[in-house]
Design an enzyme around this catalytic site. Structure first.
Site, PDB file in Angstrom:
ATOM      1  N   ASN A  54      -3.948   8.798   4.585  1.00  0.00           N
ATOM      2  CA  ASN A  54      -2.696   8.264   5.143  1.00  0.00           C
ATOM      3  C   ASN A  54      -2.643   8.259   6.665  1.00  0.00           C
ATOM      4  O   ASN A  54      -2.054   7.358   7.278  1.00  0.00           O
ATOM      5  CB  ASN A  54      -1.506   9.097   4.640  1.00  0.00           C
ATOM      6  CG  ASN A  54      -1.232   8.902   3.152  1.00  0.00           C
ATOM      7  OD1 ASN A  54      -1.623   7.877   2.576  1.00  0.00           O
ATOM      8  ND2 ASN A  54      -0.571   9.862   2.531  1.00  0.00           N
ATOM      9  N   HIS A  80      -6.507  -5.816  -2.272  1.00  0.00           N
ATOM     10  CA  HIS A  80      -7.268  -5.997  -1.031  1.00  0.00           C
ATOM     11  C   HIS A  80      -7.530  -7.473  -0.732  1.00  0.00           C
ATOM     12  O   HIS A  80      -8.351  -7.794   0.113  1.00  0.00           O
ATOM     13  CB  HIS A  80      -8.576  -5.196  -1.083  1.00  0.00           C
ATOM     14  CG  HIS A  80      -8.357  -3.712  -1.022  1.00  0.00           C
ATOM     15  ND1 HIS A  80      -9.382  -2.789  -1.157  1.00  0.00           N
ATOM     16  CD2 HIS A  80      -7.231  -2.972  -0.846  1.00  0.00           C
ATOM     17  CE1 HIS A  80      -8.882  -1.561  -1.069  1.00  0.00           C
ATOM     18  NE2 HIS A  80      -7.581  -1.646  -0.878  1.00  0.00           N
ATOM     19  N   ARG A 111       0.817  -1.218   0.000  1.00  0.00           N
ATOM     20  CA  ARG A 111       0.000   0.000   0.000  1.00  0.00           C
ATOM     21  C   ARG A 111       0.852   1.271   0.000  1.00  0.00           C
ATOM     22  O   ARG A 111       0.506   2.280  -0.612  1.00  0.00           O
ATOM     23  CB  ARG A 111      -0.929  -0.007   1.216  1.00  0.00           C
ATOM     24  CG  ARG A 111      -1.914   1.146   1.228  1.00  0.00           C
ATOM     25  CD  ARG A 111      -2.984   0.916   2.271  1.00  0.00           C
ATOM     26  NE  ARG A 111      -4.023   1.934   2.233  1.00  0.00           N
ATOM     27  CZ  ARG A 111      -4.357   2.686   3.277  1.00  0.00           C
ATOM     28  NH1 ARG A 111      -3.737   2.542   4.440  1.00  0.00           N
ATOM     29  NH2 ARG A 111      -5.321   3.573   3.168  1.00  0.00           N
ATOM     30  N   HIS A 168       0.397   4.427  -2.442  1.00  0.00           N
ATOM     31  CA  HIS A 168       0.158   5.792  -1.963  1.00  0.00           C
ATOM     32  C   HIS A 168       1.305   6.732  -2.320  1.00  0.00           C
ATOM     33  O   HIS A 168       1.126   7.946  -2.339  1.00  0.00           O
ATOM     34  CB  HIS A 168      -0.121   5.799  -0.459  1.00  0.00           C
ATOM     35  CG  HIS A 168      -1.527   5.385  -0.128  1.00  0.00           C
ATOM     36  ND1 HIS A 168      -2.215   5.865   0.966  1.00  0.00           N
ATOM     37  CD2 HIS A 168      -2.392   4.553  -0.763  1.00  0.00           C
ATOM     38  CE1 HIS A 168      -3.434   5.331   0.995  1.00  0.00           C
ATOM     39  NE2 HIS A 168      -3.557   4.523  -0.044  1.00  0.00           N
TER      40      HIS A 168
HETATM   41  C1  HEM Z   1      -9.582   1.287  -5.716  1.00  0.00           C
HETATM   42  C2  HEM Z   1      -9.468   2.241  -4.817  1.00  0.00           C
HETATM   43  C3  HEM Z   1      -8.946   1.987  -3.429  1.00  0.00           C
HETATM   44  C4  HEM Z   1      -9.527   2.412  -2.280  1.00  0.00           C
HETATM   45  C5  HEM Z   1     -10.790   3.248  -2.158  1.00  0.00           C
HETATM   46  C6  HEM Z   1      -8.716   1.910  -1.196  1.00  0.00           C
HETATM   47  C7  HEM Z   1      -8.983   2.146   0.154  1.00  0.00           C
HETATM   48  C8  HEM Z   1      -8.370   1.485   1.188  1.00  0.00           C
HETATM   49  C9  HEM Z   1      -8.744   1.612   2.574  1.00  0.00           C
HETATM   50  C10 HEM Z   1      -9.835   2.535   3.120  1.00  0.00           C
HETATM   51  C11 HEM Z   1      -7.954   0.780   3.287  1.00  0.00           C
HETATM   52  C12 HEM Z   1      -7.971   0.574   4.807  1.00  0.00           C
HETATM   53  C13 HEM Z   1      -7.129   1.657   5.448  1.00  0.00           C
HETATM   54  C14 HEM Z   1      -7.310   1.762   6.946  1.00  0.00           C
HETATM   55  O1  HEM Z   1      -8.364   1.464   7.474  1.00  0.00           O
HETATM   56  O2  HEM Z   1      -6.336   2.184   7.609  1.00  0.00           O
HETATM   57  C15 HEM Z   1      -7.076   0.122   2.364  1.00  0.00           C
HETATM   58  C16 HEM Z   1      -6.120  -0.801   2.704  1.00  0.00           C
HETATM   59  C17 HEM Z   1      -5.244  -1.367   1.801  1.00  0.00           C
HETATM   60  N1  HEM Z   1      -5.100  -1.025   0.472  1.00  0.00           N
HETATM   61 FE1  HEM Z   1      -6.412   0.038  -0.618  1.00  0.00          FE
HETATM   62  N2  HEM Z   1      -7.684   1.196  -1.695  1.00  0.00           N
HETATM   63  C18 HEM Z   1      -7.759   1.222  -3.063  1.00  0.00           C
HETATM   64  C19 HEM Z   1      -6.855   0.672  -3.941  1.00  0.00           C
HETATM   65  C20 HEM Z   1      -5.699   0.028  -3.574  1.00  0.00           C
HETATM   66  C21 HEM Z   1      -4.618  -0.297  -4.459  1.00  0.00           C
HETATM   67  C22 HEM Z   1      -4.569   0.065  -5.948  1.00  0.00           C
HETATM   68  C23 HEM Z   1      -3.669  -0.943  -3.716  1.00  0.00           C
HETATM   69  C24 HEM Z   1      -2.321  -1.477  -4.117  1.00  0.00           C
HETATM   70  C25 HEM Z   1      -1.843  -1.487  -5.349  1.00  0.00           C
HETATM   71  C26 HEM Z   1      -4.191  -1.038  -2.372  1.00  0.00           C
HETATM   72  C27 HEM Z   1      -3.587  -1.686  -1.333  1.00  0.00           C
HETATM   73  C28 HEM Z   1      -4.096  -1.775  -0.052  1.00  0.00           C
HETATM   74  C29 HEM Z   1      -3.583  -2.681   0.952  1.00  0.00           C
HETATM   75  C30 HEM Z   1      -2.514  -3.726   0.739  1.00  0.00           C
HETATM   76  C31 HEM Z   1      -4.290  -2.413   2.132  1.00  0.00           C
HETATM   77  C32 HEM Z   1      -4.068  -3.047   3.506  1.00  0.00           C
HETATM   78  C33 HEM Z   1      -2.951  -2.293   4.201  1.00  0.00           C
HETATM   79  C34 HEM Z   1      -2.580  -2.781   5.596  1.00  0.00           C
HETATM   80  O3  HEM Z   1      -3.121  -3.772   6.091  1.00  0.00           O
HETATM   81  O4  HEM Z   1      -1.705  -2.136   6.188  1.00  0.00           O
HETATM   82  N3  HEM Z   1      -5.400  -0.404  -2.317  1.00  0.00           N
HETATM   83  N4  HEM Z   1      -7.340   0.579   1.097  1.00  0.00           N
END
Ligand code: HEM
Ligand SMILES: *[C@@H]1O[C@H](CO)[C@@H](O)[C@H](O)[C@H]1NC(C)=O
Ligand SMILES: *[C@@H]1O[C@H](CO)[C@@H](O)[C@H](O)[C@H]1NC(C)=O
Ligand SMILES: *[C@@H]1O[C@H](CO)[C@@H](O)[C@H](O)[C@H]1NC(C)=O
Ligand SMILES: *[C@@H]1O[C@H](CO)[C@@H](O)[C@H](O)[C@H]1NC(C)=O
Length: 320
Positions: A96, A195, A64, A68
Site C-alpha cells: 500500500n 490491470h 484498487r 485492497h
Molecule cells: C493477481 C494479483 C495482483 C497483484 C500481484 C497486483 C499487483 C499490483 C501492483 C504491483 C500494482 C502497481 C502498484 C504500484 O506500482 O504502485 C498494481 C496496480 C493496480 N492493481 Fe493490482 N495486483 C493484483 C490484482 C489486482 C486485482 C484483483 C485488482 C482489482 C480487483 C487490481 C487492481 C489494480 C489496479 C486498478 C491498479 C492500478 C492502480 C493505479 O493506477 O492507481 N489488482 N497491482
C-alpha cells in the site's frame, strides 16, 4: 401423509435458510439506501465522475482501493484508517505504501453523503460503489453492488502484508493467495483483468525488464528509458500498454504477446494451467465482462460487517 412430509421438509429448509443467512452476515441488495439515503448512490457516482474527468487514472486507483480493502479482513474500510501515535493501520503495509491512492476522493464523497444523511452511508459501501462506478465510466461492465456494509474499528498492518498478493509471486503463489480468500484460479485470472487500467511504478517491474526471458524484446526496450536499471523507482508505466484508460480485454491479448508489465501478470500466460483462460478472454470481451462483474460482486461480499457489528464512521480516516 405426503403433504405432512412436505411440510416437514419446508420447515427444515426454512430453518436452514435462516441459519445460513445469519452465518454469512448477508449484505442487502442495491436498494439498501433507497429509503435510508435516497440520493446516496447518485452523489457517489457524480463525485467519481468528476474525479475521473479530472484525472483518468483515479478510476483505476478507486478500483484498487476496494480490492485492497476487501482482501484484508473483508470489505470494512480498514484501509482508510490513518495511522496515529497510538494506532497503526494498513496504509504503510508494503503493497500500500506510496502506492494506493484515492483517499482524498473518498473524503470528498464522504463529506457530501454525510451532509445529505449523517451517519448512514458506510465508508466500505462508498468504496464498493466507487469501484463499480469507476469501471463503468472507463467503459467496463456494470454490476449490482450489494450494500449494507459497516466500517471496522480496527485494521491490520500484518494481515495487509500477508494477504495482498505481491507482483513477485509465481502462478502457484497467485492461485494460493486467491484460494485463501475463496476464489478459484479462473476468478484470479478474471480479477487480474483489472490491470487493463492504471499504472505501476518502475520498482514493481524492473526485474521483469532486465532479467526475464518471457517478455517481448521490443516491449522491454520501450520501457527501459523510463525504468532504468537503477534510479527512477517511482516512474510510472501503464499496466496495459495498448489501451491504458479503457476497461477492455487488451490486458489479456498483451499477455498472449508477452507484453504483461508485472512478473505476476505474465505468470498467467507462461505455459501454466491458466494459459487457456487468458487466451479465451483475449478473444472474447463479452465473457470477460460477464465474469468480471460476477467476480466483483463476490469480492465485494468478503466478510462484511453487518447488523450491529462495526460502525458507520463519520470520517473515513478515523474511528468515531
Ligand atoms: C493477481 C494479483 C495482483 C497483484 C500481484 C497486483 C499487483 C499490483 C501492483 C504491483 C500494482 C502497481 C502498484 C504500484 O506500482 O504502485 C498494481 C496496480 C493496480 N492493481 Fe493490482 N495486483 C493484483 C490484482 C489486482 C486485482 C484483483 C485488482 C482489482 C480487483 C487490481 C487492481 C489494480 C489496479 C486498478 C491498479 C492500478 C492502480 C493505479 O493506477 O492507481 N489488482 N497491482
Ligand atoms: C486533479 O488531478 C490532479 C492530478 O492530476 C490533482 O493534483 C488534483 O488534486 C485533482 N483535483 C481535484 C479537484 O480532484
Ligand atoms: C490515542 O491518542 C489520541 C490522541 O492522539 C487520544 O485522543 C486517544 O484517546 C488515544 N486512544 C487510545 C485508545 O489510547
Ligand atoms: C513458486 O514459488 C514458491 C515460493 O516462492 C516456490 O516454493 C515454488 O517452487 C515456485 N513454483 C514454481 C513452479 O516455480
Ligand atoms: C538480475 O538478476 C541478478 C542475478 O540474480 C541480480 O543480481 C540482479 O540484481 C537482477 N537485476 C534486476 C534489475 O533485477
Amino acid at each position: 401423509m405426503a403433504s405432512n412430509t412436505n411440510r416437514k421438509i419446508y420447515f427444515v429448509f426454512f430453518v436452514c435458510a435462516i441459519a445460513l443467512r445469519s452465518a454469512l452476515a448477508q449484505l442487502s441488495n442495491q436498494d439498501y439506501y433507497t429509503q435510508r439515503c435516497p440520493r446516496a448512490l447518485e452523489t457517489i457516482q457524480s463525485a467519481v465522475r468528476s474525479a475521473v474527468a479530472n484525472e483518468t487514472r483515479m478510476g483505476a486507483s478507486l478500483l484498487r482501493l476496494h480490492f485492497h480493502d476487501c482482501f484484508v479482513n473483508g470489505c470494512d474500510a480498514s484501509i482508510l484508517l490513518d495511522d496515529t501515535v497510538n494506532f497503526t493501520g494498513e496504509k504503510t503495509a508494503f503493497p500500500n505504501v506510496n502506492s494506493v491512492r484515492g483517499f482524498d476522493v473518498i473524503d470528498t464523497i464522504k463529506l457530501k453523503v454525510e451532509k445529505l444523511c449523517p451517519g448512514v452511508v458506510s465508508c466500505a459501501d462508498i468504496l464498493a460503489v466507487a469501484a463499480r462506478d469507476s469501471v463503468v465510466i472507463l467503459d467496463g461492465p456494470s454490476w449490482q453492488v450489494q450494500l449494507g456494509r459497516r466500517d471496522s474499528t480496527t485494521a491490520s498492518l500484518n494481515d495487509a502484508n500477508i494477504d495482498l498478493p505481491a507482483p513477485t509471486l509465481n502462478l502457484s503463489g497467485l492461485i494460493t493467495s486467491f484460494f485463501n480468500k475463496g476464489f478459484t484460479a479462473k476468478e484470479m485470472v478474471t480479477l487480474s483483468g483489472s490491470h487493463t487500467i492504471g499504472q505501476a511504478r518502475c520498482m514493481t517491474f524492473r526485474t521483469r525488464l532486465y532479467n526475464e526471458s518471457n517478455i517481448s524484446p521490443s516491449f522491454a526496450m520501450s520501457l527501459k528509458s523510463n525504468c532504468p536499471i537503477s534510479g527512477g523507482d517511482n516512474n510510472l508505466s501503464p499496466l496495459d500498454i495498448t489501451s491504458p484508460t479503457f476497461f477492455d480485454n487488451a490486458y489479456f491479448s498483451n499477455l498472449v504477446s508477452q507484453e504483461g508489465l508485472l512478473h505476476s501478470d505474465q505468470q498467467l500466460f507462461s505455459g501454466g494451467s491458466t494459459n487457456a483462460q487468458v487466451a479465451a478472454y483475449s478473444k472474447n470481451l463479452g465473457s470477460f465482462r460477464n465474469d468480471f462483474a460476477d467476480a466483483m460482486v463476490k469480492m465485494g461480499g468478503l466478510s462484511p460487517l453487518t447488523g450491529s457489528s462495526g460502525q458507520i464512521r463519520t470520517n473515513c480516516r478515523k474511528v468515531n
